[in-house]
Design an enzyme around this catalytic site. Structure first.
Site, PDB file in Angstrom:
ATOM      1  N   HIS A 424       7.848  -3.476 -40.702  1.00  0.00           N
ATOM      2  CA  HIS A 424       6.481  -3.751 -41.163  1.00  0.00           C
ATOM      3  C   HIS A 424       6.017  -5.133 -40.633  1.00  0.00           C
ATOM      4  O   HIS A 424       4.962  -5.248 -40.010  1.00  0.00           O
ATOM      5  CB  HIS A 424       6.467  -3.728 -42.704  1.00  0.00           C
ATOM      6  CG  HIS A 424       5.126  -3.952 -43.309  1.00  0.00           C
ATOM      7  ND1 HIS A 424       4.398  -2.951 -43.916  1.00  0.00           N
ATOM      8  CD2 HIS A 424       4.352  -5.062 -43.402  1.00  0.00           C
ATOM      9  CE1 HIS A 424       3.256  -3.440 -44.359  1.00  0.00           C
ATOM     10  NE2 HIS A 424       3.206  -4.731 -44.055  1.00  0.00           N
ATOM     11  N   GLU A 425       6.843  -6.160 -40.858  1.00  0.00           N
ATOM     12  CA  GLU A 425       6.457  -7.516 -40.447  1.00  0.00           C
ATOM     13  C   GLU A 425       6.432  -7.645 -38.924  1.00  0.00           C
ATOM     14  O   GLU A 425       5.607  -8.389 -38.384  1.00  0.00           O
ATOM     15  CB  GLU A 425       7.399  -8.573 -41.068  1.00  0.00           C
ATOM     16  CG  GLU A 425       7.459  -8.586 -42.601  1.00  0.00           C
ATOM     17  CD  GLU A 425       6.094  -8.672 -43.278  1.00  0.00           C
ATOM     18  OE1 GLU A 425       5.126  -9.151 -42.654  1.00  0.00           O
ATOM     19  OE2 GLU A 425       5.972  -8.224 -44.437  1.00  0.00           O
TER      20      GLU A 425
END
Ligand code: ATP
Length: 585
Positions: A424-425
């Protein structure tokens, strides 16, 4: 609802209770005197008169009169026949007759004295109780409290805020020298409003004005006047101004003026007598300044648009000074100012820190350095020349200020969850790096915060006055990139709740894009058409983000891999990964 404790602390409540008790005591004593213990039948009185045993009679206009038998000290009463000849009859028998009330002169004096005595006792008890209250602030008058915050601040103690300083220098001169302005017939503002985000130095500026003008500084908060009894707030305002007037020059600072001077909802019948009285007292005190007095009222608020127009009229708070978030240069100055008393390691780059702290207020910058100093102090066992604040201390502090403290116990976080966060990051970091190269991606981490964030990517746009249509689109895509990365790696059905905040931001940006900035296909800003445009914009941005991430899957995998190994990456490390992957491709 107020608690009894709060009520006890409230002066007016105490005064009312006190007066009531005093009145009750006086009434009780009077009633006691009005009602002697014995009331004898008239027949018995007449018999005693016949027998010559009555020594003194006090005739009254009341239903009863009093008499005293020979050898007795106390009076008794009997029914008053209201007979005109009675007095003569008694006098002829040699009885001492006078006219009065049921309370004799002697009794009245003693009644008054006992009442006074009780009142005095009550005053004593009330004052002692007030003095010994655990909340000394309540015992102090508001003016006393306010002046207790003495200061010696000067403009040099404020970094940045140059425009605001410029706008208040004549005020300092006016406080010092009101006669000069009076001579020229110049009308100085009685009130100034400082407005701007929290922690930008509004209180600091007000204190510095008082410091520069060498005048007393009275600080109160608008919220101190909320939930008071009608008339108390107004009384306190008058008391405060009275105190300031005694000094001839003063700065009265009212923080959170909106609590007191908030706009009323249109058409609402929310008459709040207390608030209105306090506000009226403030306005009438302000208009009552004589031009020879160097007194100025400074109010502060985070939101000027919520303030009642009445407060902003000429002769009231007619100068409004914005105290905004610091720009790059101001941040550098604020950091240097707060670094003065802290041992900073040579390898700490304050300029880089100033770049990474876009949107930080002065208070946040001060807090960041303070946290860093705490980290250094914790890390170093003893104070030596080497024990300085290191980049790592600042890094940790940055994390704390942005996301709250790190979650220390990470043992129950499953590997699968770490992977989801890492991808996600990585999505956010990659999109930010490619779409907005002028942004700073200060940090990417999968360390969860105690406040509940799974990890985060700090993506900071440069200080700017305007943003282009393309920049807003990029911003939407960067926010979508976390969710898109999850979808591409784990599958459409495996997307998680971790993106809820990002999606909210996307919707808000897209809504502004269409409705506020009119960057869509038409200028219509509301209704079905605008909703349709917002939804289409979001869908096309999502698809474009998917394309971008698909093209750069190698970099995404590499960043995620490094995050899983090291938990956090800084900008240089991300740049290196991207460079290496691009070369390899
Ligand atoms: P609020 O709106 O929350 O009441 P404020 O705008 O009144 O906040 P201050 O209380 O004046 O902010 O600032 C808090 C602290 O932040 C100050 O004590 C100071 O340490 C730091 N600070 C803020 N702005 C500056 C600045 N321009 N220069 C130096 N320090 C600053």
């Amino acid at each position: 609802m107020l608690t009894f404790k709060e009520l006890r602390g409230n002066n007016i409540f105490g005064a009312i209770v006190f007066v009531l008790i005093a009145l009750l005591i006086v009434a009780a004593v009077l009633i006691k005197n009005r009602t002697p213990v014995e009331n004898r039948p008239y027949k018995e009185f007449m018999a005693a008169v016949e027998q010559g045993r009555v020594e003194e009679v006090i005739l009254t206009e009341d239903a009863l009169f009093k008499y005293r038998l020979s050898g007795q000290t106390s009076f008794v009463t009997t029914d008053n026949p209201h007979r005109d000849s009675l007095k003569e009859e008694l006098l002829l028998r040699g009885i001492n007759v006078s006219e009065g009330s049921l309370v004799t002169g002697k009794n009245a004096v003693s009644t008054g004295l006992s009442a006074l005595f009780f009142v005095a006792v009550l005053v004593f008890v009330y004052r002692t109780a007030n003095r010994s209250q655990t909340k000394p602030a309540m015992a102090l008058s508001m003016a006393d409290q306010a002046q207790s915050s003495v200061h010696y601040l000067k403009f040099d103690d404020i970094a940045g805020n140059e425009e605001a300083k410029e706008q208040v220098t004549d005020i300092v001169d006016f406080i010092k020298n009101p006669e000069k302005y009076e001579r020229y017939g110049a009308r100085m503002p009685h009130g100034v409003i400082f407005y701007g985000p929290p922690g930008t130095g509004k209180t600091l500026m007000a204190k510095a004005i008082a410091g520069e003008a060498d005048s007393p500084f009275y600080a109160v908060s608008g919220s101190d006047f909320v939930q008071m009894y009608v008339g108390v707030g107004a009384g306190r305002i008058r008391e405060l101004f009275q105190k300031a007037r005694e000094n001839k020059k003063a700065v009265i600072f009212i923080d959170e003026i909106d609590a007191m001077g908030k706009k009323r909802a249109s058409g609402a019948h929310d008459s709040n007598d207390e608030r209105e009285q306090t506000l009226n007292a403030l306005l009438s005190e302000m208009s009552g300044f004589s031009s020879g007095d160097g007194i100025i009222v400074i109010a502060a608020t985070n939101r000027l648009d919520t303030i009642d127009e009445a407060l902003l009229r000429p002769g009231r708070f007619d100068r409004q000074v914005e105290i905004g978030l610091p720009d790059y240069n101001a941040r550098k100055e604020i950091l240097s100012l707060h670094m003065k008393n802290k041992p900073l390691g040579d390898n700490v780059d304050l300029e880089a820190l100033a770049k990474q702290t876009v949107y930080f207020s002065g208070a946040m910058l001060e807090n960041l350095l303070n946290e860093a100093a705490i980290n250094a102090a914790r890390r170093c066992e003893s104070v030596t020349a080497k024990a300085k604040i290191a980049p790592d201390d600042i890094d940790k502090a940055y994390y704390t200020v942005v996301a709250g403290s790190e979650k220390k116990d990470r043992s129950n976080i499953k590997q699968r969850e770490r992977e989801i966060t890492a991808y996600h990051e990585s999505g956010h970091a990659l999109a930010a790096k490619i779409l907005s190269p002028e942004n700073t991606v200060a940090k990417v981490t999968i360390i969860p915060s105690a406040r509940g964030a799974g990890g985060f990517c700090v993506n900071i746009p440069p200080d700017k006055m305007y943003y282009t249509k393309q920049e807003i689109e990029s911003q939407i895509m960067i926010n979508f990139a976390g969710r898109v990365s999850e979808e591409l790696i784990f599958g459409e059905d495996k997307i998680t709740t971790g993106a809820s905040n990002d999606i909210e931001k996307c919707v808000s940006l897209a809504t502004d894009y269409i409705n506020k900035f009119a960057m869509g296909k038409s200028f219509l800003r509301e209704g079905q058409d605008s909703k349709k445009q917002i939804s289409e914009l979001l869908e096309s941005m999502y698809e474009r983000t998917k394309d971008l991430l698909r093209e750069n899957m190698g970099i995404i995998n590499k960043i995620a891999e490094q995050l899983l190994a090291k938990e956090s990456l800084n900008e240089d490390e991300i740049d290196r990964i991207i460079e290496l992957e691009k070369k390899a491709a």
